[in-house]
Design an enzyme around this catalytic site. Structure first.
Site, mmCIF file in Angstrom:
data_model
loop_
_atom_site.group_PDB
_atom_site.id
_atom_site.type_symbol
_atom_site.label_atom_id
_atom_site.label_comp_id
_atom_site.label_asym_id
_atom_site.label_seq_id
_atom_site.Cartn_x
_atom_site.Cartn_y
_atom_site.Cartn_z
ATOM 1 N N PHE A 47 10.546 -1.803 -0.774
ATOM 2 C CA PHE A 47 10.961 -3.148 -0.371
ATOM 3 C C PHE A 47 11.423 -3.104 1.079
ATOM 4 O O PHE A 47 11.722 -2.042 1.626
ATOM 5 C CB PHE A 47 12.154 -3.619 -1.218
ATOM 6 N N GLU A 72 1.362 -1.301 8.207
ATOM 7 C CA GLU A 72 0.569 -0.172 8.698
ATOM 8 C C GLU A 72 0.486 -0.071 10.228
ATOM 9 O O GLU A 72 0.860 0.937 10.823
ATOM 10 C CB GLU A 72 -0.849 -0.304 8.117
ATOM 11 N N GLY A 95 -7.638 20.153 19.442
ATOM 12 C CA GLY A 95 -7.290 21.576 19.381
ATOM 13 C C GLY A 95 -7.815 22.328 20.588
ATOM 14 O O GLY A 95 -8.130 21.751 21.625
ATOM 15 N N GLY A 96 -7.919 23.619 20.455
ATOM 16 C CA GLY A 96 -8.309 24.459 21.580
ATOM 17 C C GLY A 96 -9.812 24.547 21.793
ATOM 18 O O GLY A 96 -10.269 25.157 22.755
ATOM 19 N N GLN A 113 0.780 -1.242 0.000
ATOM 20 C CA GLN A 113 0.000 0.000 0.000
ATOM 21 C C GLN A 113 0.813 1.294 0.000
ATOM 22 O O GLN A 113 0.492 2.219 -0.749
ATOM 23 C CB GLN A 113 -0.956 0.019 1.211
ATOM 24 N N ASP A 160 0.613 3.807 5.990
ATOM 25 C CA ASP A 160 0.849 3.464 4.581
ATOM 26 C C ASP A 160 0.515 4.625 3.645
ATOM 27 O O ASP A 160 1.391 5.208 3.018
ATOM 28 C CB ASP A 160 -0.014 2.258 4.191
#
Ligand code: COA
Length: 415
Positions: free
Chosen positions: A97, A139, A247-248, A17, A168
């Site tokens: 690879f 992944e 976040g805030g 992937q 990925d």
């Protein structure tokens, strides 16, 4: 219409992937991507998670649009000669690879430079230089090693991986940017360079807000927008924050009408400070406006769960789409939890080419994501993924191989 990367040739050794997402993006931007595979099986994903016997899987087709496929045995001397001709012919080599495999195939950086000093050699690896540099990585390993898993999930549960393939596809995106920048720099230096995107680094880049929080925690011992505040405990490391906003502006996922039977009848609701008055009005809680506990955003922080509980009493009376319509009239930031079924059927995403229907000779029609990056002078047309070795003869002819030579190479199982 021309494309941004018209004329750029990519020697594509990618598989699974991470690498294929990178070269698919470059192909969508106009590069000629020549995917090298081994005869017989090809990219392992052609046969993985198959839903139709004997037909390239959706796993493969959705990662390899707009490419050409050639089969070459890179470990055969004649195959190696083809690869060397391709190195001279192309601008970029992309590979993911396991560490060392490209060198074992004889394509070391030093050798590539002697063949084509202008070539950009781009790699995805699991880890950068360090203790794990030789490890194979998939992944979820990257999600765990890049800080995502330890900060995802609920405080009382185990670490969680996310469905977004940040290790990925996320690293493929990072690599694509590095390649385009290296091509740009080549315009002035005349030289190629190596580009490395390590999956651990890519995941961490996407998790930077958690590294921010690690340092805040170390300094203050507490983070008052986290659900652990004020009643839970903070340890030494950034804890899992459930559905709290990174976040805030505090946010949480709330139940909507139908949640008892529909696992996606939920909405993400953000208690943005500038629209606090509207929130109180819309959900029918005018008394909150004069409640001293809720007077300022900071004063509301210890009471967030009560506030979300109150808002949920309102969202439970609306479907997620009704709630979305009403809240947006007041500029209250929110988002419906969309299922993949809803996304697949959403007409606006089809219209923008974010979701596309593709026809395939053996599979028939299927849905895929289109290019998420829209460029006004370089539109993307998604074309089907290649069959294994579909373009071997065509590409070899472009490299100067005659029909008899090609037939001989096939007889010797080099291609
Ligand atoms: N001709 C001859 N040999 C070929 C070939 C060709 N056209 N194409 C591939 N091969 C060989 C390689 O030379 C290598 O052989 P070697 O190990 O004898 O040198 C082998 O096929 C492929 O090796 P490898 O990459 O180790 O495949 P794998 O299936 O064992 O491992 C990964 C898969 C993804 C774990 C590994 O490739 C990896 O860690 N990649 C880097 C990180 C990454 O991208 N991970 C995410 C994948 S989505």
């Amino acid at each position: 219409m021309g494309k941004a990367l018209d004329g750029i040739k990519i020697l594509d050794f990618t598989h699974v992937q991470s690498g294929p997402t990178c070269t698919q993006l470059l192909a969508w931007m106009g590069a000629d991507v020549i995917k090298v595979e081994r005869a017989g099986e090809g990219d392992i994903t052609r046969g993985q998670l198959r839903d139709i016997p004997g037909v390239d899987s959706l796993y493969f087709t959705m990662l390899n649009h707009n490419k050409r496929s050639i089969t070459v045995d890179g470990k055969n001397p004649k195959g190696k000669a083809i690869l060397e001709t391709l190195v001279k012919h192309c601008d970029v080599l992309v590979e993911n690879f396991a560490p060392g495999a490209l060198d074992r195939m004889g394509l070391t950086w030093e050798h590539i430079q002697t063949l084509n000093p202008r070539m950009v050699v781009a790699s995805v690896k699991g880890f950068g230089p360090g203790p794990y540099e030789d490890c194979k990585v998939y992944e979820n390993v990257a999600q765990c090693a890049g800080g995502s898993a330890s900060t995802t999930g609920f405080d009382d549960g185990p670490p969680l991986v996310t469905g977004a393939q940040i290790g990925d596809s996320g690293t493929g995106l990072h690599l694509a940017l590095g390649i385009v920048a290296a091509l740009y720099q080549r315009n002035t230096t005349g030289r190629g360079q190596r580009v490395l995107a390590a999956m651990q680094d890519g995941v961490l880049n996407l998790c930077r807000v958690k590294l921010r929080d690690q340092q805040r925690l170390a300094r203050t011992g507490v983070m008052d927008e986290y659900p652990q505040y004020p009643n839970g405990k903070f340890g030494e490391a950034v804890p899992r924050a459930g559905n709290a906003s990174g976040g805030g502006q505090p946010g949480w996922i709330l139940k909507c009408k139908g949640w008892e039977t529909d696992p996606n009848a939920y909405i993400y609701f953000i208690v943005q400070a500038p629209v606090w008055k509207d929130i109180c009005g819309v959900i029918g809680r005018p008394e909150w406006l004069t409640d001293p506990r809720y007077a300022t955003p900071k004063m509301r922080l210890p009471h967030l769960m009560e506030i979300f509980g109150g808002i949920e009493e309102w969202t439970r009376t609306k479907t997620k789409f009704e709630a979305m319509d009403i809240l947006n009239q007041h500029d209250i930031p929110c988002g419906p939890i969309l299922s993949m079924k809803e996304i697949a059927e959403e007409p606006s995403l089809r219209k923008t080419g974010t979701v596309v229907e593709v026809d395939h000779p053996t599979r028939g029609k299927y849905l895929s994501v289109g290019n998420p990056i829209k460029m006004s002078d370089s539109a993307t047309e998604v074309t089907r993924s290649p069959l294994l070795g579909e373009h071997t003869d065509q590409v070899l002819a472009e490299l100067g191989y005659g029909a008899e030579q090609i037939a001989a190479l096939r007889a010797e199982k080099v291609i």
